[in-house]
Design a protein around this motif. Structure first.
Motif, mmCIF file in Angstrom:
data_model
loop_
_atom_site.group_PDB
_atom_site.id
_atom_site.type_symbol
_atom_site.label_atom_id
_atom_site.label_comp_id
_atom_site.label_asym_id
_atom_site.label_seq_id
_atom_site.Cartn_x
_atom_site.Cartn_y
_atom_site.Cartn_z
ATOM 1 N N PRO A 1 0.607 -10.373 7.648
ATOM 2 C CA PRO A 1 2.056 -10.553 7.534
ATOM 3 C C PRO A 1 2.491 -10.432 6.070
ATOM 4 C CG PRO A 1 1.043 -12.345 8.784
ATOM 5 C CD PRO A 1 -0.077 -11.526 8.233
ATOM 6 N N GLY A 2 3.587 -9.736 5.857
ATOM 7 C CA GLY A 2 4.080 -9.593 4.473
ATOM 8 C C GLY A 2 3.671 -8.280 3.849
ATOM 9 N N LEU A 3 2.594 -7.686 4.340
ATOM 10 C CA LEU A 3 2.158 -6.415 3.758
ATOM 11 C C LEU A 3 3.074 -5.286 4.227
ATOM 12 C CD1 LEU A 3 -0.010 -4.712 2.218
ATOM 13 C CD2 LEU A 3 -1.151 -4.427 4.423
ATOM 14 N N ARG A 4 3.466 -4.410 3.312
ATOM 15 C CA ARG A 4 4.246 -3.227 3.672
ATOM 16 C C ARG A 4 3.444 -2.000 3.264
ATOM 17 N NH1 ARG A 4 6.184 -6.411 6.029
ATOM 18 N NH2 ARG A 4 8.320 -7.136 6.297
ATOM 19 N N VAL A 5 3.453 -1.008 4.133
ATOM 20 C CA VAL A 5 2.777 0.250 3.818
ATOM 21 C C VAL A 5 3.826 1.346 3.777
ATOM 22 C CG1 VAL A 5 1.068 1.939 4.582
ATOM 23 C CG2 VAL A 5 0.633 -0.499 4.940
ATOM 24 N N GLN A 6 3.832 2.118 2.708
ATOM 25 C CA GLN A 6 4.809 3.197 2.567
ATOM 26 C C GLN A 6 4.066 4.528 2.426
ATOM 27 O OE1 GLN A 6 7.492 2.515 -0.703
ATOM 28 N NE2 GLN A 6 9.023 3.942 0.101
ATOM 29 N N ALA B 1 6.685 6.609 -8.845
ATOM 30 C CA ALA B 1 6.596 5.450 -9.756
ATOM 31 C C ALA B 1 7.420 4.294 -9.201
ATOM 32 C CB ALA B 1 7.080 5.841 -11.150
ATOM 33 N N ALA B 2 8.630 4.601 -8.707
ATOM 34 C CA ALA B 2 9.499 3.542 -8.164
ATOM 35 C C ALA B 2 8.844 2.903 -6.940
ATOM 36 C CB ALA B 2 10.870 4.128 -7.808
ATOM 37 N N ALA B 3 8.235 3.728 -6.082
ATOM 38 C CA ALA B 3 7.594 3.179 -4.875
ATOM 39 C C ALA B 3 6.433 2.265 -5.253
ATOM 40 C CB ALA B 3 7.116 4.314 -3.980
ATOM 41 N N ALA C 1 11.604 1.703 -4.175
ATOM 42 C CA ALA C 1 12.096 2.897 -3.459
ATOM 43 C C ALA C 1 11.907 2.716 -1.959
ATOM 44 C CB ALA C 1 11.359 4.138 -3.953
ATOM 45 N N PRO C 2 12.518 1.651 -1.392
ATOM 46 C CA PRO C 2 12.243 1.345 0.015
ATOM 47 C C PRO C 2 12.719 2.409 0.997
ATOM 48 C CG PRO C 2 14.018 -0.045 -0.821
ATOM 49 C CD PRO C 2 13.454 0.700 -1.996
ATOM 50 N N GLU C 3 13.656 3.277 0.562
ATOM 51 C CA GLU C 3 14.202 4.300 1.455
ATOM 52 C C GLU C 3 13.335 5.546 1.517
ATOM 53 O OE1 GLU C 3 16.758 3.589 3.275
ATOM 54 O OE2 GLU C 3 16.968 1.665 2.252
ATOM 55 N N ALA C 4 12.408 5.690 0.567
ATOM 56 C CA ALA C 4 11.652 6.951 0.499
ATOM 57 C C ALA C 4 10.580 7.013 1.571
ATOM 58 C CB ALA C 4 11.015 7.084 -0.889
ATOM 59 N N GLY C 5 10.407 8.193 2.164
ATOM 60 C CA GLY C 5 9.310 8.419 3.109
ATOM 61 C C GLY C 5 9.411 7.545 4.347
ATOM 62 N N ILE D 1 0.875 -1.169 0.000
ATOM 63 C CA ILE D 1 0.000 0.000 0.000
ATOM 64 C C ILE D 1 0.911 1.218 0.000
ATOM 65 C CG2 ILE D 1 -1.735 1.314 1.277
ATOM 66 C CD1 ILE D 1 -2.847 -1.271 2.362
ATOM 67 N N VAL D 2 0.719 2.092 -0.959
ATOM 68 C CA VAL D 2 1.536 3.298 -1.066
ATOM 69 C C VAL D 2 0.615 4.504 -0.872
ATOM 70 C CG1 VAL D 2 3.035 4.671 -2.579
ATOM 71 C CG2 VAL D 2 3.154 2.166 -2.652
ATOM 72 N N LEU D 3 0.952 5.316 0.126
ATOM 73 C CA LEU D 3 0.127 6.488 0.419
ATOM 74 C C LEU D 3 0.941 7.734 0.097
ATOM 75 C CD1 LEU D 3 -1.288 5.264 3.876
ATOM 76 C CD2 LEU D 3 -2.320 4.979 1.614
ATOM 77 N N ALA D 4 0.573 8.416 -0.979
ATOM 78 C CA ALA D 4 1.324 9.605 -1.410
ATOM 79 C C ALA D 4 0.681 10.842 -0.796
ATOM 80 C CB ALA D 4 1.319 9.698 -2.933
ATOM 81 N N THR D 5 1.520 11.625 -0.095
ATOM 82 C CA THR D 5 0.990 12.790 0.610
ATOM 83 C C THR D 5 1.776 14.040 0.211
ATOM 84 O OG1 THR D 5 2.469 12.708 2.521
ATOM 85 C CG2 THR D 5 0.549 11.277 2.593
ATOM 86 N N ASP D 6 1.496 15.121 0.938
ATOM 87 C CA ASP D 6 2.150 16.397 0.682
ATOM 88 C C ASP D 6 3.496 16.494 1.405
ATOM 89 O OD1 ASP D 6 2.171 18.949 -0.404
ATOM 90 O OD2 ASP D 6 1.414 19.846 1.445
ATOM 91 N N THR D 7 3.751 15.595 2.351
ATOM 92 C CA THR D 7 5.014 15.613 3.094
ATOM 93 C C THR D 7 5.753 14.300 2.808
ATOM 94 O OG1 THR D 7 3.971 14.590 5.017
ATOM 95 C CG2 THR D 7 4.067 16.992 4.989
#
Ligand code: IP8
Length: 268
Positions: free
Chosen positions: A236-241, A252-254, A259-263, A171-177
């Motif tokens: 288990p196994g789910l990652r949220v970024q 796009a990478a996330a 892009a595991p290092e981002a955010g 799950i990728v949550l794109a925000t303003d920060t």
């Protein structure tokens, strides 16, 4: 087999929360480019977006989140649904312009809540959309509620409800920060970013997180982090970024899991 990813474009990212009904069209367009890139790599996506300065100010004015009973509250319910839909029309239009076959999946037509939480959501249209090669796009919306008459259902609630049923890889949550900070980074430039939040440390993190700026009837960053911590604990196994949506190549990478290092990453 392609990976399923839930992506949210937050309301604070795609609208100017200080100005009612003000979409950041250039941000929506750059996110649409990132989405097109991720889709061309074979990722399967469910896109959701927040309501920002479209639904939230009206929902606050009519108290829609806390229940809908009087004729004036029902008028507010309809007005909030309309505002949320207007933003969805802009998002879908922008994706279509970039060649992405985006298709609206409004929760107000498919979901029933009870006491402000989702009870049921008809998932078949989602599966049909994917089957047809479409990108389903849902969004924070109003919903009829068995106890309260009506309420607001956030995109985070939709994702938390759908995740155990559809089992996304990410799950990728794109925000303003650029992720989750110990204070609002727009107001406190020295605020520190959490690179990772362990679900077990959620309560300590919640105590630190700053309140949302601008009206937010669904709880802002704190509610997002709480729901996502619960989710990673139960799946288990789910990652949220949670990361900034302002850099399309990183977004796009996330989405593609590169892009595991981002955010901020929320892990079990
Ligand atoms: O922006 C809220 O959804 P969110 C929906 O995802 C409305 O929290 C209509 C205020």
């Amino acid at each position: 087999m392609s990976e399923l990813v839930f992506l949210k474009l937050g309301g604070s990212l795609i609208t100017d929360k200080a100005k009612p009904l003000c979409a950041r069209r250039e941000v929506i367009a750059s996110c649409a480019g990132a989405i097109a890139q991720a889709l061309s790599s074979g990722t399967q996506l469910l896109l959701g977006h927040g309501s920002g300065s479209f639904g939230h100010p009206l929902a606050a004015r009519y108290g829609t989140r806390g229940g809908v009973r009087s004729p004036s509250e029902w008028f507010g319910f309809a007005a909030v649904a309309h505002a949320a839909r207007l933003l969805n029309v802009l998002v879908i239009g922008t994706l279509l312009e970039q060649g992405v076959p985006a298709f609206p999946i409004p929760a107000s037509a498919l979901a029933i809540a009870r006491g402000g939480e989702l009870r049921s959501l008809e998932c078949r249209p989602l599966h049909e959309a994917w089957q047809a090669g479409l990108l389903p796009v849902t969004y924070g919306d109003v919903a009829f509620d068995d106890e309260w008459g009506g309420t607001i259902i956030s995109t985070d609630q939709l994702f938390a409800f759908l995740a155990p049923r559809l089992r996304p890889h990410r799950i990728v949550l794109a925000t303003d920060t650029d992720g989750v900070f110990d204070a609002d980074p727009h107001r406190f430039p020295g605020a520190k970013r959490y690179q990772q939040i362990r679900a077990g440390e959620c309560l300590a993190v919640l105590r630190q997180i700053g309140a949302a700026s601008g009206p937010d009837v669904t709880g802002g960053m704190a509610d997002k982090v709480r729901r996502m911590c619960e989710l990673v604990r139960s799946m288990p196994g789910l990652r949220v970024q949670i990361l900034s949506g302002h850099a399309p190549h990183v977004l796009a990478a996330a989405i593609m899991g590169r892009a595991p290092e981002a955010g901020t990453m929320i892990v079990p």
